[in-house]
Design a protein around this motif. Structure first.
Motif, PDB file in Angstrom:
ATOM      1  N   VAL A 124      49.330  39.931  36.600  1.00 42.19           N
ATOM      2  CA  VAL A 124      48.313  40.223  37.828  1.00 42.19           C
ATOM      3  C   VAL A 124      48.819  41.545  38.563  1.00 42.19           C
ATOM      4  CG1 VAL A 124      47.348  39.471  40.072  1.00 42.19           C
ATOM      5  CG2 VAL A 124      47.792  37.864  38.483  1.00 42.19           C
ATOM      6  N   VAL A 125      47.676  42.526  38.446  1.00 41.26           N
ATOM      7  CA  VAL A 125      48.205  43.838  39.178  1.00 41.26           C
ATOM      8  C   VAL A 125      47.175  44.023  40.165  1.00 41.26           C
ATOM      9  CG1 VAL A 125      49.132  44.707  36.900  1.00 41.26           C
ATOM     10  CG2 VAL A 125      46.697  44.994  37.307  1.00 41.26           C
ATOM     11  N   THR A 126      47.572  45.119  41.082  1.00 35.05           N
ATOM     12  CA  THR A 126      46.921  45.552  42.027  1.00 35.05           C
ATOM     13  C   THR A 126      46.813  46.825  42.095  1.00 35.05           C
ATOM     14  OG1 THR A 126      48.801  45.372  43.835  1.00 35.05           O
ATOM     15  CG2 THR A 126      47.362  43.437  43.513  1.00 35.05           C
ATOM     16  N   GLN A 127      45.649  47.384  42.657  1.00 39.10           N
ATOM     17  CA  GLN A 127      45.441  48.884  42.709  1.00 39.10           C
ATOM     18  C   GLN A 127      44.298  49.077  44.131  1.00 39.10           C
ATOM     19  OE1 GLN A 127      43.868  50.895  39.404  1.00 39.10           O
ATOM     20  NE2 GLN A 127      44.133  52.894  40.280  1.00 39.10           N
ATOM     21  N   ALA A 186      42.970  42.948  43.408  1.00 42.41           N
ATOM     22  CA  ALA A 186      43.781  42.313  42.132  1.00 42.41           C
ATOM     23  C   ALA A 186      43.026  42.032  41.136  1.00 42.41           C
ATOM     24  CB  ALA A 186      44.443  41.068  42.623  1.00 42.41           C
ATOM     25  N   SER A 187      43.628  42.273  39.645  1.00 44.89           N
ATOM     26  CA  SER A 187      43.125  42.026  38.364  1.00 44.89           C
ATOM     27  C   SER A 187      44.223  41.310  37.815  1.00 44.89           C
ATOM     28  CB  SER A 187      42.556  43.319  37.627  1.00 44.89           C
ATOM     29  OG  SER A 187      41.750  44.185  38.622  1.00 44.89           O
ATOM     30  N   ILE A 188      43.597  40.283  36.898  1.00 40.57           N
ATOM     31  CA  ILE A 188      44.464  39.737  35.744  1.00 40.57           C
ATOM     32  C   ILE A 188      44.247  39.972  34.377  1.00 40.57           C
ATOM     33  CG2 ILE A 188      42.884  37.611  35.773  1.00 40.57           C
ATOM     34  CD1 ILE A 188      45.476  35.580  35.479  1.00 40.57           C
ATOM     35  N   VAL A 189      45.398  40.018  33.510  1.00 42.50           N
ATOM     36  CA  VAL A 189      45.104  40.449  32.349  1.00 42.50           C
ATOM     37  C   VAL A 189      45.891  39.440  31.427  1.00 42.50           C
ATOM     38  CG1 VAL A 189      45.792  42.345  30.792  1.00 42.50           C
ATOM     39  CG2 VAL A 189      45.203  42.964  32.862  1.00 42.50           C
ATOM     40  N   SER A 200      39.991  40.322  34.049  1.00 39.90           N
ATOM     41  CA  SER A 200      39.070  40.023  35.312  1.00 39.90           C
ATOM     42  C   SER A 200      39.514  40.827  36.599  1.00 39.90           C
ATOM     43  CB  SER A 200      38.731  38.830  35.145  1.00 39.90           C
ATOM     44  OG  SER A 200      37.670  38.491  36.238  1.00 39.90           O
ATOM     45  N   THR A 201      38.687  41.184  37.270  1.00 40.25           N
ATOM     46  CA  THR A 201      38.928  41.568  38.698  1.00 40.25           C
ATOM     47  C   THR A 201      38.711  40.316  39.338  1.00 40.25           C
ATOM     48  OG1 THR A 201      38.068  43.887  38.380  1.00 40.25           O
ATOM     49  CG2 THR A 201      38.228  42.740  40.703  1.00 40.25           C
ATOM     50  N   LEU A 202      39.777  39.921  40.335  1.00 44.57           N
ATOM     51  CA  LEU A 202      39.648  38.691  40.978  1.00 44.57           C
ATOM     52  C   LEU A 202      39.042  38.889  42.442  1.00 44.57           C
ATOM     53  CD1 LEU A 202      43.254  37.539  40.264  1.00 44.57           C
ATOM     54  CD2 LEU A 202      41.315  37.021  39.109  1.00 44.57           C
ATOM     55  N   ARG A 203      37.934  38.239  42.676  1.00 46.14           N
ATOM     56  CA  ARG A 203      37.279  38.008  43.827  1.00 46.14           C
ATOM     57  C   ARG A 203      38.327  37.227  44.822  1.00 46.14           C
ATOM     58  NH1 ARG A 203      34.937  33.145  44.937  1.00 46.14           N
ATOM     59  NH2 ARG A 203      34.637  31.852  43.136  1.00 46.14           N
ATOM     60  N   ASP A 204      37.963  37.295  46.072  1.00 43.03           N
ATOM     61  CA  ASP A 204      38.634  36.307  47.057  1.00 43.03           C
ATOM     62  C   ASP A 204      37.806  34.879  46.846  1.00 43.03           C
ATOM     63  OD1 ASP A 204      40.112  35.255  49.206  1.00 43.03           O
ATOM     64  OD2 ASP A 204      38.537  35.901  50.826  1.00 43.03           O
TER      65      ASP A 204
END
Length: 272
Positions: A56-59, A63-66, A84-88
């Motif tokens: 999981v990375v943030t920019q 946050a997005s998960i790979v 995938s980009t992670l929604r709240d």
């Protein structure tokens, strides 16, 4: 970990299903999920999780998960994804039993959530796990031991002079018991589970302990508890122990039956 300003939010992952239920992991930079001990969220108990399962990375606060080429993939809101980009509020399933929830918290919200989760999982007096968490974890541990044909040992420790100990110290008895519990935990492995089942009874779950070492292990911990140096003139505790061992490969056993065997062994040591 940087402190947050009021109103400033950051991504966090909460374990909402699985052995690490209730734990919160802020996502700062990169966060590794997997079975490897180096993972930020290390999940050795779920056989469906790969050593390096996902990252999981943030920019810019997003946050997005790979997927890192895991054998069983990652699922975001029940859809298998490679990235995938992670929604709240997004729910992430990895492995067979582990589910994470992605949330955005500011500092106050994160602190409040930790306090709520602590209250739900921990005994407030000693900070050992509580009875509810213990039985949920015991169910998972028995399944794990059965699948992997491993041993699982359960120890019950009863404080025989607890009433007198409590009477002499009053509210301070839990302060001293908390010191005892935390000192005991430091002598155990990270995966071992300590829980308070009753006011005077604690449980200890230990994985993969050889049959020939069960008695000596339980007795060592008992002696350490009795020898613990409390504050001032606080009296020493007298402690009895009973143990039960589940061997993977034998017929499955319910949580209640397993605990009952340990209770029988405890009663025998006390002459009951």
């Amino acid at each position: 970990m940087a402190a947050l300003e009021i109103g400033e939010k950051r991504p966090c992952l909460i374990v909402i299903a699985g052995a690490r239920l209730g734990e919160i992991f802020p996502v700062e930079g990169e966060l590794l999920i997997g079975r490897t001990p180096d993972a930020t969220i290390c999940i050795p108990d779920d056989e469906g999780v790969s050593r390096q399962h996902a990252r999981v990375v943030t920019q810019d606060g997003v946050a997005s998960i790979v997927d890192l080429g895991s054998a069983n993939g990652i699922y975001v809101d029940d859809k298998r994804v490679t990235k995938s980009t992670l929604r709240d509020g997004a729910k992430i399933r990895v492995g067979q039993s582990t589910v994470l929830k992605h949330v955005l918290y500011d500092g106050i919200e994160e602190k409040a959530q930790r306090q709520l989760l602590m209250a739900a999982l921990r005994d407030p007096g000693t900070m050992a796990f509580n009875r509810r968490y213990f039985f949920e974890r015991l169910k998972q541990e028995l399944r794990f031991a059965s699948r992997h044909k491993q041993a699982l040992a359960l120890f019950l420790y009863q404080l025989e002079n607890y009433t007198a100990f409590r009477s002499e110290l009053g509210a301070g008895s839990d302060v001293e018991l908390k010191r005892l519990v935390q000192a005991t935990i430091k002598t155990l492995r990270t995966e071992d589970v300590v829980a308070r089942l009753e006011s005077d009874t604690f449980a200890l779950l230990v994985r993969n302990l050889p049959r020939q070492h069960v008695e000596s292990f339980g007795e060592r911990v008992r002696q350490e508890m009795e020898a613990f140096a409390f504050s001032g003139s606080t009296p020493r505790l007298q402690c009895a122990v009973g143990a039960a061992l589940f061997l993977g490969g034998q017929p499955d056993e319910s949580e209640n039956a397993f605990v009952a065997r340990a209770e029988t062994a405890l009663a025998q040591t006390r002459g009951g």
